[in-house]
Write a protein that holds these residues in place. Structure first.
Motif, PDB file in Angstrom:
ATOM      1  N   ARG A  68      30.448 -12.235  18.929  1.00 56.88           N
ATOM      2  CA  ARG A  68      31.451 -11.181  18.880  1.00 56.88           C
ATOM      3  C   ARG A  68      31.926 -10.776  20.276  1.00 56.88           C
ATOM      4  NH1 ARG A  68      28.341  -8.019  13.907  1.00 56.88           N
ATOM      5  NH2 ARG A  68      29.175  -9.371  12.254  1.00 56.88           N
ATOM      6  N   PRO A  69      33.017  -9.974  20.358  1.00 54.05           N
ATOM      7  CA  PRO A  69      33.643  -9.650  21.646  1.00 54.05           C
ATOM      8  C   PRO A  69      32.689  -8.987  22.632  1.00 54.05           C
ATOM      9  CG  PRO A  69      35.069  -9.007  19.828  1.00 54.05           C
ATOM     10  CD  PRO A  69      33.766  -9.394  19.218  1.00 54.05           C
ATOM     11  N   GLY A  70      32.931  -9.273  23.917  1.00 48.94           N
ATOM     12  CA  GLY A  70      32.175  -8.653  24.988  1.00 48.94           C
ATOM     13  C   GLY A  70      30.806  -9.255  25.230  1.00 48.94           C
ATOM     14  N   THR A  71      30.437 -10.248  24.461  1.00 46.23           N
ATOM     15  CA  THR A  71      29.117 -10.872  24.591  1.00 46.23           C
ATOM     16  C   THR A  71      29.110 -11.897  25.723  1.00 46.23           C
ATOM     17  OG1 THR A  71      28.558 -10.542  22.262  1.00 46.23           O
ATOM     18  CG2 THR A  71      27.414 -12.321  23.407  1.00 46.23           C
ATOM     19  N   VAL A  72      28.014 -11.935  26.478  1.00 47.62           N
ATOM     20  CA  VAL A  72      27.807 -12.931  27.520  1.00 47.62           C
ATOM     21  C   VAL A  72      26.553 -13.732  27.168  1.00 47.62           C
ATOM     22  CG1 VAL A  72      27.337 -13.353  29.960  1.00 47.62           C
ATOM     23  CG2 VAL A  72      28.900 -11.520  29.290  1.00 47.62           C
ATOM     24  N   ILE A  73      26.674 -15.048  27.157  1.00 47.75           N
ATOM     25  CA  ILE A  73      25.537 -15.923  26.847  1.00 47.75           C
ATOM     26  C   ILE A  73      25.378 -16.927  27.976  1.00 47.75           C
ATOM     27  CG2 ILE A  73      24.554 -17.583  25.237  1.00 47.75           C
ATOM     28  CD1 ILE A  73      26.175 -16.306  23.019  1.00 47.75           C
ATOM     29  N   ASP A  74      24.220 -16.902  28.622  1.00 46.55           N
ATOM     30  CA  ASP A  74      23.874 -17.864  29.659  1.00 46.55           C
ATOM     31  C   ASP A  74      22.803 -18.795  29.103  1.00 46.55           C
ATOM     32  OD1 ASP A  74      25.627 -16.642  31.401  1.00 46.55           O
ATOM     33  OD2 ASP A  74      24.090 -15.455  32.409  1.00 46.55           O
ATOM     34  N   GLY A  75      23.183 -20.046  28.858  1.00 43.47           N
ATOM     35  CA  GLY A  75      22.289 -20.983  28.215  1.00 43.47           C
ATOM     36  C   GLY A  75      21.146 -21.451  29.095  1.00 43.47           C
ATOM     37  N   PRO A  76      20.237 -22.233  28.487  1.00 39.83           N
ATOM     38  CA  PRO A  76      20.380 -22.822  27.157  1.00 39.83           C
ATOM     39  C   PRO A  76      20.044 -21.832  26.039  1.00 39.83           C
ATOM     40  CG  PRO A  76      18.328 -23.565  28.140  1.00 39.83           C
ATOM     41  CD  PRO A  76      19.032 -22.758  29.183  1.00 39.83           C
ATOM     42  N   VAL A  77      20.960 -21.741  25.081  1.00 41.11           N
ATOM     43  CA  VAL A  77      20.809 -20.852  23.926  1.00 41.11           C
ATOM     44  C   VAL A  77      21.298 -21.584  22.690  1.00 41.11           C
ATOM     45  CG1 VAL A  77      21.618 -18.728  22.825  1.00 41.11           C
ATOM     46  CG2 VAL A  77      21.001 -18.707  25.242  1.00 41.11           C
ATOM     47  N   TYR A  78      20.554 -21.460  21.596  1.00 37.14           N
ATOM     48  CA  TYR A  78      20.911 -22.081  20.317  1.00 37.14           C
ATOM     49  C   TYR A  78      21.042 -20.964  19.285  1.00 37.14           C
ATOM     50  CZ  TYR A  78      20.663 -25.609  16.512  1.00 37.14           C
ATOM     51  OH  TYR A  78      20.920 -26.423  15.432  1.00 37.14           O
ATOM     52  N   ILE A  79      22.222 -20.865  18.676  1.00 36.18           N
ATOM     53  CA  ILE A  79      22.491 -19.829  17.685  1.00 36.18           C
ATOM     54  C   ILE A  79      22.671 -20.524  16.337  1.00 36.18           C
ATOM     55  CG2 ILE A  79      23.989 -17.907  17.042  1.00 36.18           C
ATOM     56  CD1 ILE A  79      24.818 -17.757  20.011  1.00 36.18           C
ATOM     57  N   ASP A  80      21.763 -20.277  15.415  1.00 44.98           N
ATOM     58  CA  ASP A  80      21.687 -21.029  14.166  1.00 44.98           C
ATOM     59  C   ASP A  80      22.601 -20.433  13.091  1.00 44.98           C
ATOM     60  OD1 ASP A  80      20.744 -23.083  12.493  1.00 44.98           O
ATOM     61  OD2 ASP A  80      18.700 -22.839  13.232  1.00 44.98           O
ATOM     62  N   ALA A  81      22.608 -21.096  11.935  1.00 50.59           N
ATOM     63  CA  ALA A  81      23.531 -20.768  10.845  1.00 50.59           C
ATOM     64  C   ALA A  81      23.375 -19.321  10.386  1.00 50.59           C
ATOM     65  CB  ALA A  81      23.296 -21.701   9.661  1.00 50.59           C
ATOM     66  N   GLY A  82      24.510 -18.632  10.232  1.00 55.22           N
ATOM     67  CA  GLY A  82      24.504 -17.282   9.698  1.00 55.22           C
ATOM     68  C   GLY A  82      24.142 -16.210  10.693  1.00 55.22           C
ATOM     69  N   ALA A  83      23.790 -16.577  11.917  1.00 56.79           N
ATOM     70  CA  ALA A  83      23.410 -15.593  12.928  1.00 56.79           C
ATOM     71  C   ALA A  83      24.650 -14.921  13.512  1.00 56.79           C
ATOM     72  CB  ALA A  83      22.604 -16.250  14.042  1.00 56.79           C
ATOM     73  N   THR A  84      24.491 -13.673  13.947  1.00 60.30           N
ATOM     74  CA  THR A  84      25.565 -12.949  14.632  1.00 60.30           C
ATOM     75  C   THR A  84      25.023 -12.379  15.929  1.00 60.30           C
ATOM     76  OG1 THR A  84      25.066 -10.897  13.438  1.00 60.30           O
ATOM     77  CG2 THR A  84      26.723 -12.352  12.476  1.00 60.30           C
ATOM     78  N   VAL A  85      25.868 -12.413  16.972  1.00 59.25           N
ATOM     79  CA  VAL A  85      25.487 -11.909  18.287  1.00 59.25           C
ATOM     80  C   VAL A  85      26.595 -11.000  18.795  1.00 59.25           C
ATOM     81  CG1 VAL A  85      24.845 -12.500  20.644  1.00 59.25           C
ATOM     82  CG2 VAL A  85      24.185 -14.009  18.765  1.00 59.25           C
ATOM     83  N   GLY A  86      26.235  -9.775  19.136  1.00 60.68           N
ATOM     84  CA  GLY A  86      27.191  -8.840  19.691  1.00 60.68           C
ATOM     85  C   GLY A  86      27.668  -7.824  18.664  1.00 60.68           C
ATOM     86  N   PRO A  87      28.645  -7.006  19.108  1.00 62.39           N
ATOM     87  CA  PRO A  87      29.435  -7.127  20.350  1.00 62.39           C
ATOM     88  C   PRO A  87      28.650  -6.642  21.565  1.00 62.39           C
ATOM     89  CG  PRO A  87      30.097  -5.177  19.129  1.00 62.39           C
ATOM     90  CD  PRO A  87      29.106  -5.891  18.256  1.00 62.39           C
ATOM     91  N   ASN A  88      29.159  -7.043  22.730  1.00 60.04           N
ATOM     92  CA  ASN A  88      28.658  -6.558  24.022  1.00 60.04           C
ATOM     93  C   ASN A  88      27.178  -6.857  24.237  1.00 60.04           C
ATOM     94  OD1 ASN A  88      31.235  -5.318  24.580  1.00 60.04           O
ATOM     95  ND2 ASN A  88      30.644  -3.698  23.141  1.00 60.04           N
ATOM     96  N   ALA A  89      26.699  -7.972  23.697  1.00 62.38           N
ATOM     97  CA  ALA A  89      25.309  -8.379  23.891  1.00 62.38           C
ATOM     98  C   ALA A  89      25.193  -9.314  25.092  1.00 62.38           C
ATOM     99  CB  ALA A  89      24.770  -9.056  22.642  1.00 62.38           C
ATOM    100  N   PHE A  90      23.982  -9.439  25.604  1.00 65.12           N
ATOM    101  CA  PHE A  90      23.685 -10.371  26.692  1.00 65.12           C
ATOM    102  C   PHE A  90      22.488 -11.205  26.264  1.00 65.12           C
ATOM    103  CE2 PHE A  90      22.052 -10.775  31.342  1.00 65.12           C
ATOM    104  CZ  PHE A  90      22.591 -12.047  31.436  1.00 65.12           C
ATOM    105  N   VAL A  91      22.696 -12.508  26.101  1.00 67.37           N
ATOM    106  CA  VAL A  91      21.635 -13.423  25.695  1.00 67.37           C
ATOM    107  C   VAL A  91      21.509 -14.490  26.772  1.00 67.37           C
ATOM    108  CG1 VAL A  91      20.801 -15.025  23.945  1.00 67.37           C
ATOM    109  CG2 VAL A  91      22.138 -13.021  23.261  1.00 67.37           C
ATOM    110  N   ARG A  92      20.284 -14.693  27.226  1.00 71.93           N
ATOM    111  CA  ARG A  92      20.095 -15.692  28.268  1.00 71.93           C
ATOM    112  C   ARG A  92      18.896 -16.562  27.960  1.00 71.93           C
ATOM    113  NH1 ARG A  92      17.229 -12.713  32.897  1.00 71.93           N
ATOM    114  NH2 ARG A  92      16.827 -10.618  32.095  1.00 71.93           N
ATOM    115  N   GLY A  93      18.929 -17.754  28.561  1.00 70.77           N
ATOM    116  CA  GLY A  93      17.969 -18.785  28.214  1.00 70.77           C
ATOM    117  C   GLY A  93      16.571 -18.546  28.758  1.00 70.77           C
ATOM    118  N   SER A  94      15.673 -19.256  28.108  1.00 70.82           N
ATOM    119  CA  SER A  94      15.891 -20.140  26.960  1.00 70.82           C
ATOM    120  C   SER A  94      15.658 -19.343  25.672  1.00 70.82           C
ATOM    121  CB  SER A  94      14.924 -21.318  27.005  1.00 70.82           C
ATOM    122  OG  SER A  94      15.075 -22.055  28.215  1.00 70.82           O
TER     123      SER A  94
END
Length: 398
Positions: A257-283
């Protein structure tokens, strides 16, 4: 090569993640540990697979079915977990008289080394570790090319070259499976390996990479390994206002969703939702139907099926079980002030993870109240809960 994959154990050292789930089926980047093992075996030359099942066997059967990765899957049941030789003995009726391979369904093996193991028969996989007294240590010839025996968890290890739990036995070894109990009270495959060393020249095959996944922090390490090789695909719904850097896989049924920043490596599986405005970083692995909410930061963690991290929360270096729910404002500590490795209880004994940073382990359906603080190394049991504003400094089961 007919190949036995051992997947019957309860995985007590992995609790609370295995209270109602078999350890070989815990997730590593989109598939169970055992699936990585089976796929590596097929690539190495396995012509059929016999899965030895026991604890919660229906979970294993439902996933693999009658065919997987293009090969036939058969099942053998180990009714009591009495040791590795007993597990192989349960599969004996599925074997013919040709050589057979045995692999652990809760370990990861690099493919090229496994191919070499299958090509050299009889053979045993080896790996060098810093703490050999925790493993079976191989006795070898001076050039370390031939195994002459093995000793389990020696107080004074003869070397740091350990048995990696990967074998190719001659067909004759089927008649050697009826061994007595060891000093540890188990019927052990290492006794069969010792007999094979007496009767045959057993090649030692060094593994370039290998990981025994027995404790929760090793599940993090397994995901770190496999995340380095994910496809950089963004097939799902990704907002044009999201920023994705490095290796990031977004399943076609997932949403960023909007405003989200993802710094990989990151794997987002089926049906998952991330955000808004979330920060996900690896691993980080975000499992099926998991939710990372508004203004949440997740770092180097595993979120299993249906896990939810409520808004304004922080999760670092942690493993969240299935359907865990973190209340808004939950914070996870992942670093000791003295910079020593984080410790966590394993089977009632405080154990070093060997990791400078390690957060929490939460069993299936555990929940936190809003503004909960969880100290580094804490475990919450399956369906465990905290009160709003609570600070948890210790494992409630320790």
């Amino acid at each position: 090569m007919q190949t036995i994959v051992l997947a019957a154990g309860q995985g007590t050292r992995m609790r609370p993640l295995t209270e109602q789930y078999p350890k070989p089926m815990l997730p590593v980047v989109g598939k169970p540990i055992a699936a990585h093992t089976v796929e590596a075996a097929v690539e190495a030359g396995a012509s059929r697979i016999v899965l030895v099942v026991g604890y919660m066997e229906e979970v294993v059967r439902d996933y693999f079915g009658e065919e997987y990765a293009g090969v036939q899957i058969e099942y053998a049941v180990q009714t009591e977990q009495r040791g590795t030789a007993d597990a192989v003995r349960a599969a004996d009726s599925k074997l013919d008289d040709a050589p057979f391979a045995v692999l652990n369904g809760d370990a990861l093996y690099d493919g090229s080394s496994l191919t070499a193991l299958f090509d050299e028969k009889p053979s045993v996989g080896s790996f060098r570790v810093d703490n050999p007294s925790q493993y079976g240590v191989l006795h070898t010839t001076d050039d370390e090319t031939t195994a002459t025996g093995v000793v389990e968890k020696p107080a004074d290890p003869p070397s740091n070259l350990i048995n990696a739990g990967a074998y190719v036995f001659p067909g004759e070894a089927r008649s050697w499976l009826d061994v007595g109990e060891s000093e540890r009270g188990e019927i052990e495959l290492t006794d069969v390996l010792s007999r094979t060393c007496d009767e045959y020249e057993v090649s030692v095959v060094p593994f370039d990479r290998w990981l025994d996944i027995g404790r929760p922090w090793e599940l993090l390490e397994a995901n770190e390994w496999k995340l380095d090789a994910i496809a950089n695909d963004r097939e799902g719904t990704v907002s044009e206002n999201a920023e994705l850097n490095d290796l990031v896989f977004v399943h076609e049924d997932a949403e960023v969703r909007p405003g989200t920043v993802i710094d990989g490596p990151v794997y987002i599986d089926a049906g998952a939702t991330v955000g808004p405005n979330a920060f996900v970083r690896g691993s980080t692995y975000i499992g099926p139907d998991a939710k990372v909410g508004n203004a949440v930061e997740v770092k180097n963690s595993v979120l299993m099926d249906g896990a939810t991290v409520g808004h304004l929360s922080y999760v670092g270096d942690s493993v969240l079980g299935r359907d865990v729910n973190l209340g808004a404002g939950t914070k996870v500590a992942n670093l000791r002030h003295d910079d020593e490795p984080v410790e966590t209880p394993v089977k009632g004994e405080l154990t070093s993870t060997g990791r400078r940073k390690f957060g929490v382990v939460m069993g299936d359906r555990a929940k936190t109240g809003i503004n909960t603080s969880l100290n580094a190394g804490v475990k919450l049991p399956m369906e465990g809960t905290t009160k709003p504003g609570e600070t948890v400094l210790f494992d409630p089961e320790s």
